[in-house]
Motif scaffolding. Structure first.
Motif: not given
Length: 384
Positions: A98-105, A60-67, A85-92
């Motif tokens: 600066y925009s930093i990508r991280y994943q969490c679960s 699931v992508v969270c808080s990601v800008s459209t570009d 397993d718990p769902q894995v989210q990809s967030c900013m």
């Protein structure tokens, strides 16, 4: 994952690596001394090796800008994981503009932050996140300049930007701003330098560190042979300041080259899948990736592991693939003598990136280490 943790491809077997089963195990123990305390030294060996294939589950992508490219990859980022397993989210996360990508679960348990190596990104932990998230809060971060985090131009932000101090500050701020808690750092290759530096800068944040084939930094200025130092400096300047660097990068930022280099650092080359090659290559084709790559391979200063270890107060577990061609295990054993080193684990028939090549071994080591050092459930969590 990598040396001297844009697709990072090695200029030296020792210093520029890119990153780059559930089975029964047998523990062979021997006595070894660390400072004034005696620990068991373990070698994990396979009696049965069968990497289990698990059902896929999406991100699931969270808080990601459209570009942001991460948004376009939502359907592509599929994990092999059990359906429970718990769902894995990809967030900013915005850090210093600066925009930093991280994943969490995961929603409970101790916090873990997974830190990738040179040229890699948080996707390199795709086999670890869902498993560890069953009993931990797991975060995997893209260091600035890598993966789907922003890649500011080194010539605009200055020579002192892409350093271990910068990445360590990013890691500590992430714990303070996003996790809001203490955390264990699980690190591969140059990510190990980041974890150690972060623990030195703000020791109250880090509960413990697991180092997987930490970079030895063999091309550090202090380790370069005096006779070769002028040539190394000249070569680095040529790459960084002329068109040669970008031509070189263009030649290695291809599917064939990335696959070839990964097959060098993975002992079990069957683990070098098309998915892995794509995960490493695609972010390295983004604007700015080449400049970060060239900047880092010219970074011969900063700390060495042997300089950081004596300053670390938290426990450190060192695990090393005994078939790592870039960071030889024989040299890595020197780190087991530091007081903070709790144990040194040999990972048999494993290369430079154990978390991806032998996740069943790494996940078990992490769970055991964290279990020994996490505060008890009855104790209140420390908020930072």
């Amino acid at each position: 994952m990598a040396s001297t943790s844009s697709p990072a491809l090695p200029l030296s077997r020792l210093d520029f690596p890119v990153l780059f089963s559930a089975g029964k195990t047998k523990i062979v123990g021997s006595r070894v001394r660390f400072g004034r305390t005696r620990f068991r030294k373990h070698r994990i060996s396979h009696s049965i090796f069968s990497l289990y294939r698990l059902k896929s589950k999406g991100f699931v992508v969270c808080s990601v800008s459209t570009d942001n490219p991460a948004e376009d990859r939502t359907e592509d980022m599929i994990l092999s994981s059990k359906s429970s397993d718990p769902q894995v989210q990809s967030c900013m996360w915005t850090w210093k503009g600066y925009s930093i990508r991280y994943q969490c679960s995961g929603n409970s348990g101790p916090a873990l932050v997974l830190v990738h190596g040179f040229g890699a990104n948080s996707d390199h932990w795709r086999k670890n996140i869902p498993v560890l998230a069953r009993s931990h809060r797991v975060y995997a971060i893209d260091l600035i300049g890598y993966g789907y985090s922003d890649k500011p131009n080194p010539r605009e932000v200055g020579d002192s930007f892409y350093t271990f101090e910068t990445w360590a500050s990013q890691l500590n701020d992430f714990c303070s701003d996003v996790i809001k808690d203490e955390a264990f750092f699980i690190c591969n290759s140059i990510g190990g330098l980041v974890g150690l530096q972060a623990a030195v800068l703000q020791p109250q944040i880090c509960k413990g560190i697991v180092l997987l084939d930490i970079s030895l930094r063999m091309l550090h200025i202090k380790k370069q042979p005096w006779i070769g130092r002028p040539f190394i400096t000249l070569f680095q300047s040529l790459l960084r300041n002329t068109a040669v660097g970008k031509l070189f990068y263009k030649s290695i930022a291809t599917t064939e080259s990335v696959r070839s280099i990964l097959c060098q650092c993975y002992h079990d080359t069957s683990q070098v899948t098309e998915e892995l090659v794509e995960n490493i290559l695609r972010p390295g084709l983004e604007p700015g990736a080449v400049d970060v790559f060239l900047e880092f391979i010219c970074y011969s200063g900063g700390p060495l592991p042997e300089e950081l270890f004596p300053q670390v107060k938290c426990p450190v577990l060192i695990a090393w693939g005994d078939k790592d061609p870039w960071e030889p295990i024989e040299l890595g054993r020197a780190y087991e003598n530091f007081d903070s080193a709790e144990d040194f684990i040999d990972l048999p028939n494993v290369g430079h990136c154990p978390q991806d090549e032998a996740p069943h071994l790494v996940n078990s080591l992490v769970e055991s280490f964290v279990g020994r050092h996490a505060i008890s459930p009855a104790s209140a969590s420390t908020t930072i």
